[in-house]
Design an enzyme around this catalytic site. Structure first.
Site, PDB file in Angstrom:
ATOM      1  N   LYS A 226      59.431  28.459 -17.778  1.00  0.00           N
ATOM      2  CA  LYS A 226      58.556  29.387 -17.062  1.00  0.00           C
ATOM      3  C   LYS A 226      58.430  30.663 -17.876  1.00  0.00           C
ATOM      4  O   LYS A 226      59.438  31.215 -18.341  1.00  0.00           O
ATOM      5  CB  LYS A 226      59.166  29.732 -15.683  1.00  0.00           C
ATOM      6  CG  LYS A 226      58.230  30.578 -14.816  1.00  0.00           C
ATOM      7  CD  LYS A 226      57.197  29.701 -14.168  1.00  0.00           C
ATOM      8  CE  LYS A 226      56.157  30.491 -13.392  1.00  0.00           C
ATOM      9  NZ  LYS A 226      55.120  31.087 -14.233  1.00  0.00           N
TER      10      LYS A 226
ATOM     11  N   LYS B 268      57.868  31.486 -23.317  1.00  0.00           N
ATOM     12  CA  LYS B 268      56.903  32.583 -23.495  1.00  0.00           C
ATOM     13  C   LYS B 268      55.877  32.127 -24.521  1.00  0.00           C
ATOM     14  O   LYS B 268      56.135  31.210 -25.315  1.00  0.00           O
ATOM     15  CB  LYS B 268      57.599  33.851 -23.984  1.00  0.00           C
ATOM     16  CG  LYS B 268      56.896  35.134 -23.542  1.00  0.00           C
ATOM     17  CD  LYS B 268      57.165  35.438 -22.084  1.00  0.00           C
ATOM     18  CE  LYS B 268      56.624  36.807 -21.720  1.00  0.00           C
ATOM     19  NZ  LYS B 268      57.006  37.181 -20.349  1.00  0.00           N
TER      20      LYS B 268
ATOM     21  N   SER C 163      55.789  34.281  -8.813  1.00  0.00           N
ATOM     22  CA  SER C 163      55.256  33.058  -9.416  1.00  0.00           C
ATOM     23  C   SER C 163      55.886  31.815  -8.790  1.00  0.00           C
ATOM     24  O   SER C 163      55.221  30.805  -8.557  1.00  0.00           O
ATOM     25  CB  SER C 163      55.523  33.059 -10.925  1.00  0.00           C
ATOM     26  OG  SER C 163      54.584  33.862 -11.593  1.00  0.00           O
TER      27      SER C 163
ATOM     28  N   ASN D 230      48.962  46.593 -14.972  1.00  0.00           N
ATOM     29  CA  ASN D 230      49.297  46.062 -13.662  1.00  0.00           C
ATOM     30  C   ASN D 230      50.674  46.501 -13.173  1.00  0.00           C
ATOM     31  O   ASN D 230      50.832  46.960 -12.042  1.00  0.00           O
ATOM     32  CB  ASN D 230      49.228  44.526 -13.719  1.00  0.00           C
ATOM     33  CG  ASN D 230      49.358  43.893 -12.353  1.00  0.00           C
ATOM     34  OD1 ASN D 230      48.644  44.260 -11.420  1.00  0.00           O
ATOM     35  ND2 ASN D 230      50.280  42.972 -12.211  1.00  0.00           N
TER      36      ASN D 230
ATOM     37  N   LYS E 260      66.363  35.797 -16.977  1.00  0.00           N
ATOM     38  CA  LYS E 260      65.721  36.346 -15.772  1.00  0.00           C
ATOM     39  C   LYS E 260      65.642  35.314 -14.649  1.00  0.00           C
ATOM     40  O   LYS E 260      65.986  35.602 -13.504  1.00  0.00           O
ATOM     41  CB  LYS E 260      64.306  36.835 -16.132  1.00  0.00           C
ATOM     42  CG  LYS E 260      63.639  37.676 -15.067  1.00  0.00           C
ATOM     43  CD  LYS E 260      62.211  38.058 -15.467  1.00  0.00           C
ATOM     44  CE  LYS E 260      62.173  38.912 -16.702  1.00  0.00           C
ATOM     45  NZ  LYS E 260      60.804  39.357 -17.026  1.00  0.00           N
TER      46      LYS E 260
ATOM     47  N   THR F 265      55.296  42.193  -9.674  1.00  0.00           N
ATOM     48  CA  THR F 265      56.175  42.766 -10.703  1.00  0.00           C
ATOM     49  C   THR F 265      56.374  44.262 -10.469  1.00  0.00           C
ATOM     50  O   THR F 265      57.510  44.752 -10.458  1.00  0.00           O
ATOM     51  CB  THR F 265      55.593  42.522 -12.115  1.00  0.00           C
ATOM     52  OG1 THR F 265      55.276  41.141 -12.268  1.00  0.00           O
ATOM     53  CG2 THR F 265      56.598  42.938 -13.182  1.00  0.00           C
TER      54      THR F 265
END
Length: 431
Positions: free
Chosen positions: A80, A116, A364, A235, A104, A204
């Site tokens: 992820k 990533k 997510s 954001n 994380k 986030t």
């Protein structure tokens, strides 16, 4: 400073994000006396993809782009992690970001691993139609290296819900018609109308705010009238500032890719957002604000500093300038290892990235579950779940920090890596 010392400093290469994350991992591994065999596994990535792909531009010419997807570890579940579009992206940066994602998701207790990716591109130089073709061609080139039960991308720097919609549509179009609806959760962070989660846009930044609020509650600090600065008004930076302002804190400085502005009396978050929408995303020229030099940003008088842009922003030199008593890492890897040592010695508290900005990946996860189960969650339910989950993780980190007398980052790493270690010990390593 002597000329010799100055020359030595110039000759020393700056420590990159990969060196930072590896040093953080080494420190935590030593703290918990990590099994050496498991340490070897976690020290390297599982897969590293570098893809070159051609795209026809609006003028008819073809450009060849470089894209990346690094899959660090999937012991806990599917890979992820976000996709970013930025000219500075390279394989080492993506490896570092993928490792941070592993820590994380493990810390948050999610059934995910870490990955990533991104494209080495300055999206401002391309039209919307070109960005769509670039995104779709990259998705096609990735093929089955991504998938709803294998590797699930999400938005990151310079990508958004629209980017995710293009990826989902392209990926689903490569599947048989009967399979398409079952592949909607190949990405998260999609628009609401395309299976997205209500509130995912703020998850986030809201998470950054929550960790600041939890920290303040534990330290008996009132956020009302506290001053804060934000690096990056995208954001994450916007939503963190939005919720802090609602709590009564004062927004006194902000920096983006275009410049740095300050106002000791306070900057109104919503007015600044409206201004950036009319000014091609730039904060420069906002009314009742003063422009200052880029290098003076971290030295501004404030109580809370939120780096919410790119990695390696708070360096050893910048650490000496910081006046804030709290740093909340909205970005991934914004503080170098050397800078952190200086800050901790100064008594500055740091809420680490793998805890502070984990609201995004938790959001997510909620979206992925919603798609997978064919459900539809309401905003108040999502905010309540996010609040509960982040508080639970924050308290765990704080308890470990206090019991072991270590800083919050070390405590977060200890929890994340211990969970992975338990998994490997229970399952064993396939011969």
């Amino acid at each position: 400073m002597t000329l010799t010392k100055e020359l030595k400093q110039k000759q020393q290469p700056k420590q990159g994000m990969l060196e930072n994350v590896m040093q953080q991992f080494e420190n935590a591994a030593e703290l918990i006396n990590l099994n050496p065999n498991i340490k070897k596994i976690l020290s390297v990535t599982n897969n590293e993809l570098i893809i070159h792909f051609p795209v026809r531009m609006d003028n008819g010419e073809v450009e060849v782009f470089k894209g990346y997807r690094v899959q660090h570890n999937n012991a806990l579940g599917p890979y992820k992690g976000g996709l970013r579009y930025h000219p500075t992206i390279d394989v080492d940066a993506v490896k570092a970001l993928a490792m941070w994602m592993t820590w994380k998701t493990s810390l948050a207790g999610l059934p995910y691993g870490g990955a990533k990716g991104g494209i080495q591109i300055d999206p401002k130089k391309y039209s919307n139609a070109e960005l769509e073709r670039i995104t779709r061609r990259f998705t096609y080139a990735l093929g089955d290296n991504i998938g709803p039960e294998h590797d699930i991308p999400a938005p990151d720097v310079n990508t958004n819900a629209q980017t995710m919609a293009w990826i989902a549509d392209t990926y689903m179009s490569t599947k048989a018609p009967s399979e398409r609806s079952r592949n909607q959760h190949v990405v998260t962070g999609k628009p609401i109308g395309s299976g997205g989660l209500e509130g995912r846009d703020r998850a986030t930044g809201f998470g950054v705010f929550l960790t600041i609020k939890f920290w303040a509650e534990q330290k008996s600090v009132k956020l009302k009238d506290k001053t804060f600065i934000v690096q990056g008004f995208g954001n994450v930076g916007y939503w963190a500032a939005h919720f802090l302002e609602k709590e009564g804190a004062k927004f006194v400085g902000v920096q983006d890719a275009f410049g740095t502005i300050v106002n000791k009396e306070g900057i109104e978050v919503e007015k600044l957002l409206a201004y950036t929408k009319e000014n091609q995303g730039s904060i420069v020229g906002f009314s009742n604000s003063e422009n200052i030099a880029k290098e003076d940003f971290f030295g501004l008088d404030c109580d809370i500093c939120i780096p919410a842009a790119l990695g390696n922003q708070i360096t050893e030199e910048k650490a000496h300038q910081i006046k804030a008593f709290l740093i909340a890492e909205g970005a991934n890897g914004p503080t170098t290892v050397e800078a952190e040592k200086i800050l901790l010695e100064k008594g500055v508290a740091i809420i680490p990235d793998i805890l502070c900005n984990s609201g995004g990946v938790i959001g997510s996860y909620f979206e992925w579950l919603q798609n997978r189960n064919g459900e539809l969650w309401e905003l108040n339910e999502i905010i309540e779940r996010l609040n509960k989950k982040m508080k639970e993780v924050f308290i765990k980190v704080l308890n470990v920090a206090e019991s072991k007398k270590i800083d919050l980052r070390s405590a977060a790493y200890v929890l994340a890596i211990e969970r992975l270690e338990r998994t490997y010990i229970q399952r064993g390593v396939f011969p």
